[in-house]
Design an enzyme around this catalytic site. Structure first.
Site, PDB file in Angstrom:
ATOM      1  CE1 TYR A  72      47.747  19.429  17.603  1.00  0.00           C
ATOM      2  CE2 TYR A  72      46.444  19.542  19.511  1.00  0.00           C
ATOM      3  CZ  TYR A  72      47.581  20.251  18.761  1.00  0.00           C
ATOM      4  OH  TYR A  72      47.941  21.135  19.018  1.00  0.00           O
ATOM      5  CD  GLU A 113      51.219  21.284  17.743  1.00  0.00           C
ATOM      6  OE1 GLU A 113      52.322  21.470  17.230  1.00  0.00           O
ATOM      7  OE2 GLU A 113      50.017  22.112  17.501  1.00  0.00           O
TER       8      GLU A 113
END
Lengths: 389, 291
Positions: free
Chosen positions: A108, A196
């Protein structure tokens, strides 16, 4: 402004961030052709401005081109309801058909502006595919955090540090560092408020690619990004939100409310919403008409409020400053007349030209009750909701 | 005494378009000493036949010894205007412009650190000191009353609401400071509380906060440790759902600390008097001053 995944993917590619092969399809036939080009096996993903698509049935693995067409047919033209959309969901106007990726590790990474540190901030984690909020709560030690320099930005060694901390295989650290540098460049050059990548994946052959992405662009900065402004998809917002945006009003529809609020100024608007709690109910919306509003804009604001079926009464609170109370009053009368709304209105007006504004409302034939100030508004709202005057 | 602006303020206004011109005029009518205007297309002309207009801020400061700059230029040029005023040596820069991109403010904030200039705003109503009839901003002057309560707020019209509640009860204000509703701004609650703490004429403070960020918690720490004056506070946005931006770019609940309830708890813990709703600010302050 939110972007669709397929749009974000194109921007990532433009900035040199590796992404999986994929095609955006607006028809089942196009989806079939796309899946065929990947040998039939693909993932078909509904394009909506909301997370939680997988759980809502908006992301499906297919093993043939026919299946891809069937899935596309079942999604396109429907509304997808996820935990992030309202109960009516968001319209699916197309799907992204993507080649399957041989995933070894899911990671991530995200970038946003941290208001407390006043600089772009990078968060990364080895727990890809999970909500970062959950990672921060349950295993904060696994969170990699970096506040970048507000003037210079990100240094290459910092990108390398992040890649190493993410456990990227040694032979891929260089390409992963480049990917992170490019992500940061994208963030600043597009005036993003959020970039993101979740998950960022390491593939079986140690490539690092952005498998799924989310990019939000700052509305206030769109004046210098006309190319990005074109990517807006107003159909994703509700009907009332869309009208508000067209009229230049700050409007947020709220759940479980019965009092429509029309106010000038964001802080006073929140204060007015809070007052409805004291009236024993809830606000149906946030609405700030802004400083320089004219009568037509006020009228449209009023019509948007009363077109919300949840609204049982309207609380108008204007503190005249840049916006004069007489203009606000004329706008309210115009909006009430044009909409034909019979809903009770509670009005509070102070500041510039308040007396004139109150007289305009009193002399009109709209259903209005007056309160002297904010504290007087609560019992008055409670009374009109109960059917009294 | 007062904070930030007073009878010695010599005002420069940059951006004299329709809005800027209207508000510059209102500032003068209230009693503010406006000594210069800046407009690229009107050098050599006079504003209201009285105040000289210059092409650049540097020229205006050199000629008029202006010491406070007020900015009305459109948001797209606001960062540039702030830097121009800072580089011209203005010690106080007040930026009214709304919608300045946040990444512009990242750079501006870093640039002015250590520059000797203070920035108020952007996206704020400005600063007013009723005792010296000095109004630097867009607030309606008539609702203010000279007195001893300092007011600091993230919002414009909510500030007018609070001031109105004070004035109608005969409670005057030393200075009223709107710090603005953006996530990154020049001056924080703590900065203004420091000024009020050091100001002899300020006997009590109203702090108007809202959801989003953690600046109210920082203010609570300062109130607990360093402020020897009573504080009345309210936090608006109790009815706002998480994750939705309420008009102000900074007003969004992003985690527990951004919630109104968390901020109220921190301020109460610090000894602040909490007005349970925004309608109670005047009443609570009246009770506090009555002892």
């Amino acid at each position: 402004m939110k972007l669709h995944e397929y749009q974000a993917r194109e921007i990532l590619a433009r900035f040199g961030v590796p992404v999986p092969n994929a095609t955006y399809a607006e028809t089942p036939e196009a989806a079939r052709a796309a899946a065929e080009s990947f040998g039939g096996k693909a993932v078909v993903k509904a394009q909506v401005h909301a997370g939680g698509r997988g759980l809502a049935g908006g992301v499906k693995l297919v093993s043939s081109a026919d299946e891809a067409a069937d899935v596309a047919k079942s999604l396109i033209g429907t509304n997808l309801v996820t935990h992030q959309t309202g109960p009516t969901g968001a319209p699916v106007n197309g799907v992204l058909v993507a080649e399957l990726t041989d995933i070894k590790t899911e990671l991530y990474i995200s970038i946003l502006v941290d208001a407390e540190l006043r600089t772009p901030f990078i968060m990364a984690s080895q727990a890809g595919g999970m909500d970062i909020e959950k990672v921060a709560e349950e295993t904060p030690e696994k969170l990699i955090r970096l506040a970048t320099d507000p003037v210079h930005g990100l240094w290459p060694y910092q990108a390398r540090d992040i890649a190493i901390a993410l456990g990227i295989p040694p032979k891929s650290v260089r390409s992963a560092s480049a990917l992170i540098m490019n992500l940061f460049k994208l963030f600043t050059e597009t005036d993003a408020t959020l970039v993101e990548i979740n998950p960022l994946v390491v593939t079986g052959d140690d490539q690092v690619i952005a498998l799924d992405s989310k990019i939000d662009i700052e509305d206030d900065a769109l004046f210098r990004h006309p190319d990005l402004e074109k990517l807006a998809d107003p159909a994703q917002d509700g009907e009332l939100e869309r009208r508000a945006k067209d009229a230049g009003l700050a409007y947020v529809k709220l759940d479980d409310g019965s009092v429509g609020c029309m106010v000038n100024g964001a802080g006073l608007a929140m204060a007015t919403m809070d007052i409805t709690l004291r009236a024993g109910t809830n606000p149906a919306n946030f609405l700030d008409v802004g400083g320089g509003a004219q009568e037509d804009k006020i009228a449209e604001a009023f019509k948007i409020i009363v077109d919300d079926p949840d609204v049982k009464a309207v609380l108008v609170n204007i503190f005249g400053g840049i916006l004069r109370c007489d203009i606000a009053a004329r706008g309210v009368v115009q909006g009430a007349t044009e909409s034909g709304s019979l809903l009770p209105i509670v009005a509070v007006m102070r500041g510039t030209n308040a007396e004139e504004g109150l007289k305009i409302l009193a002399d009109s034939n709209i259903n209005v009750t007056f309160a002297d100030n904010l504290s007087g508004a609560a019992p008055t709202v409670a009374r009109v909701l109960a059917g009294g005057n | 005494m007062s904070v930030l602006v007073d009878g010695n303020t010599r005002l420069l206004v940059q951006g004299l378009g329709r809005e800027g011109g209207y508000h510059a005029s209102a500032c003068r009518a209230y009693g503010t000493n406006m000594v210069a205007g800046v407009h690229p297309n009107r050098p050599g002309m006079k504003f209201e036949d009285a105040v000289p207009i210059f092409e650049t801020v540097k020229d205006a400061v050199a000629e008029t010894q202006a010491n406070v700059g007020l900015i009305f230029v459109p948001a797209s040029g606001a960062a540039d205007a702030i830097i121009e005023q800072v580089n011209a040596g203005l010690p106080l820069v007040i930026c009214i412009s709304e919608g300045v991109p946040v990444q512009d403010m990242v750079k501006v904030r870093a640039y002015i650190e250590g520059s000797g200039s203070r920035l108020i705003g952007p996206n704020c109503p400005g600063v007013i000191t009723p005792g010296t009839r000095t109004k630097i901003g867009i607030m309606p002057g008539a609702i203010h009353l000279p007195g001893k309560v300092g007011v600091v707020s993230r919002s414009g019209t909510l500030t007018y609401e609070a001031v109105d509640q004070l004035s109608t009860r005969g409670i005057g204000q030393s200075s009223v400071v709107g710090i603005g509703g953006d996530p990154i701004n020049g001056t924080t609650f703590v900065d203004v509380l420091e000024l009020f703490a050091a100001d002899d004429e300020t006997e009590a403070v109203v702090l108007l906060g809202e959801i989003g960020g953690t600046r109210e918690q920082e203010a609570a720490e300062f109130i607990a440790d360093k402020l020897n004056k009573p504080v009345v506070s309210t936090i608006v946005g109790q009815s706002a759902p998480p994750g939705r931006r309420m008009g102000h770019a900074g007003a969004i609940v992003t985690g527990p600390s951004a919630l109104a309830s968390n901020k109220i708890a921190a301020l109460r813990e610090a000894g602040a008097h909490i007005a349970e709703t925004p309608a109670d600010i005047g009443e609570v302050m009246a009770a506090v001053l009555a002892g």
